[in-house]
Design an enzyme around this catalytic site. Sequence first.
Site, PDB file in Angstrom:
ATOM      1  N   GLN A 134       0.826  -1.218   0.000  1.00 31.28           N
ATOM      2  CA  GLN A 134       0.000   0.000   0.000  1.00 31.28           C
ATOM      3  C   GLN A 134       0.857   1.264   0.000  1.00 31.28           C
ATOM      4  O   GLN A 134       0.616   2.190  -0.771  1.00 31.28           O
ATOM      5  CB  GLN A 134      -0.925   0.001   1.229  1.00 31.28           C
ATOM      6  CG  GLN A 134      -1.968   1.100   1.164  1.00 31.28           C
ATOM      7  CD  GLN A 134      -2.653   1.396   2.503  1.00 31.28           C
ATOM      8  OE1 GLN A 134      -2.262   0.885   3.552  1.00 31.28           O
ATOM      9  NE2 GLN A 134      -3.679   2.221   2.455  1.00 31.28           N
ATOM     10  N   ASP A 194      10.574  -6.589  -3.802  1.00 37.89           N
ATOM     11  CA  ASP A 194       9.451  -7.194  -3.073  1.00 37.89           C
ATOM     12  C   ASP A 194       9.560  -8.714  -3.241  1.00 37.89           C
ATOM     13  O   ASP A 194      10.252  -9.184  -4.152  1.00 37.89           O
ATOM     14  CB  ASP A 194       8.110  -6.684  -3.644  1.00 37.89           C
ATOM     15  CG  ASP A 194       6.965  -6.773  -2.650  1.00 37.89           C
ATOM     16  OD1 ASP A 194       6.484  -5.722  -2.186  1.00 37.89           O
ATOM     17  OD2 ASP A 194       6.540  -7.919  -2.318  1.00 37.89           O
ATOM     18  N   ARG A 213       7.032 -10.369  -4.180  1.00 39.80           N
ATOM     19  CA  ARG A 213       6.155 -10.658  -5.321  1.00 39.80           C
ATOM     20  C   ARG A 213       6.328  -9.582  -6.380  1.00 39.80           C
ATOM     21  O   ARG A 213       6.607  -8.422  -6.058  1.00 39.80           O
ATOM     22  CB  ARG A 213       4.691 -10.773  -4.883  1.00 39.80           C
ATOM     23  CG  ARG A 213       4.171  -9.485  -4.284  1.00 39.80           C
ATOM     24  CD  ARG A 213       2.866  -9.646  -3.551  1.00 39.80           C
ATOM     25  NE  ARG A 213       2.558  -8.415  -2.836  1.00 39.80           N
ATOM     26  CZ  ARG A 213       1.638  -7.519  -3.187  1.00 39.80           C
ATOM     27  NH1 ARG A 213       0.884  -7.721  -4.235  1.00 39.80           N
ATOM     28  NH2 ARG A 213       1.450  -6.421  -2.481  1.00 39.80           N
ATOM     29  N   TYR A 233       2.068  -7.266  16.539  1.00 46.13           N
ATOM     30  CA  TYR A 233       2.498  -6.192  15.634  1.00 46.13           C
ATOM     31  C   TYR A 233       3.039  -5.000  16.439  1.00 46.13           C
ATOM     32  O   TYR A 233       4.141  -4.498  16.183  1.00 46.13           O
ATOM     33  CB  TYR A 233       1.293  -5.786  14.792  1.00 46.13           C
ATOM     34  CG  TYR A 233       1.488  -4.621  13.859  1.00 46.13           C
ATOM     35  CD1 TYR A 233       2.345  -4.708  12.767  1.00 46.13           C
ATOM     36  CD2 TYR A 233       0.764  -3.433  14.038  1.00 46.13           C
ATOM     37  CE1 TYR A 233       2.496  -3.634  11.886  1.00 46.13           C
ATOM     38  CE2 TYR A 233       0.898  -2.376  13.174  1.00 46.13           C
ATOM     39  CZ  TYR A 233       1.766  -2.475  12.095  1.00 46.13           C
ATOM     40  OH  TYR A 233       1.895  -1.420  11.226  1.00 46.13           O
TER      41      TYR A 233
END
Length: 310
Positions: A14, A36, A38, A141
């Site tokens: 994002q 990345d 991907r 997180y």
Amino acid sequence: MAADKVLIIGSNGQIGLELAENLRKVYGENNVVCSDVRMLENQIAPFELLDILDVQRLHEIVKKHQITQVYLLAALLSATAEKNPKFAWELNMNGLFHVLDMAKEGIIKKIYWPSSIAVFGPTTPRVHTPQYTIMEPNTIYGISKQAGERYSEYYHQKYGVDVRSIRYPGLIGWKSAPGGGTTDYAVHIYHEALKHQKYECFLSAETTLPMMYMEDAIRATIDLMEAPAEKVKIRSAYNVAGISFNPEEIAASIRKHIPNFSISYQPDFRQAIADSWPQSIDDTRAREDWGWQPKYDLDKMTAVMLENIK
Ligand code: NAD
Ligand code: AKB
């Protein structure tokens, strides 16, 4: 002096997609290398496939492109991390260690690593949360972000590493999809409002959270990275504030453009995460140290989001 060469790790997420676009304007297209795990169909070049846990490959890429600055964005976000806490810890912490160690060894010169409002927890004062306050995060997180902040400050003080960070609130943009956070509803709601004129929210109506329009967040990031080192007095992470709102208020803002828009509520496990986070943030230090100022309020963001998604 040679030009700065930037590596973005986790560039297809994002934030990465929008950050890459803006950094290419600052440093030149060939001086921003995206990476990345991907690859996208319409992947912008230069691009390298990289798993941040593969430290050897990281060194190869940094050497090949003579990288001077790293933006480390690869991480599991709050909701995804709760489903896989062991891996979240491994990815969020080891990725940071790999990059901090490269700077300690003098291989790279500057690091950007984002923290989050998730560093705060249920015992933190929730309104106008100060820069320095009680921090007892209760999500994996948030624990990884707080540990990351402590390590960043430690590497700066002990080894002189130039690492900079912002505690982002929930980020909202139209160019890219969110990647598994608790604040993702505030992006999905705009898409569903335009498609179906209704949205079922996974947080309750009165859940107020700190949020920010992506353009503001990218500007804050680049401003912090471009600031003279002596102005960057906080090396854990800076509080920055944008807009605070709850689902009922964002729905009301959308109704100014789509009068028949309706919202319903089906809170799930993300409600407990949201309830442990602040409602609003005191960002005095970022304003004083490097001149931070947001430009978007809720209605201005709604107008831009709806116009562009349409
Ligand atoms: P995202 O999930 O959208 O993007 C993360 C990217 O990292 C993805 O493209 C993913 O493919 C890539 N990635 C995952 N594992 C990887 C690995 N092992 N090696 C290399 N790349 C890998 O996340 P985002 O929203 O862009 O967030 C980026 C950073 O900003 C994260 O550290 C996040 O915690 C932080 N942050 C984001 C927000 C927000 O609202 N988006 C708020 C606060 C902090
Ligand atoms: C999340 O919801 O996990 C992120 C964040 C605030 O860190 N958007």
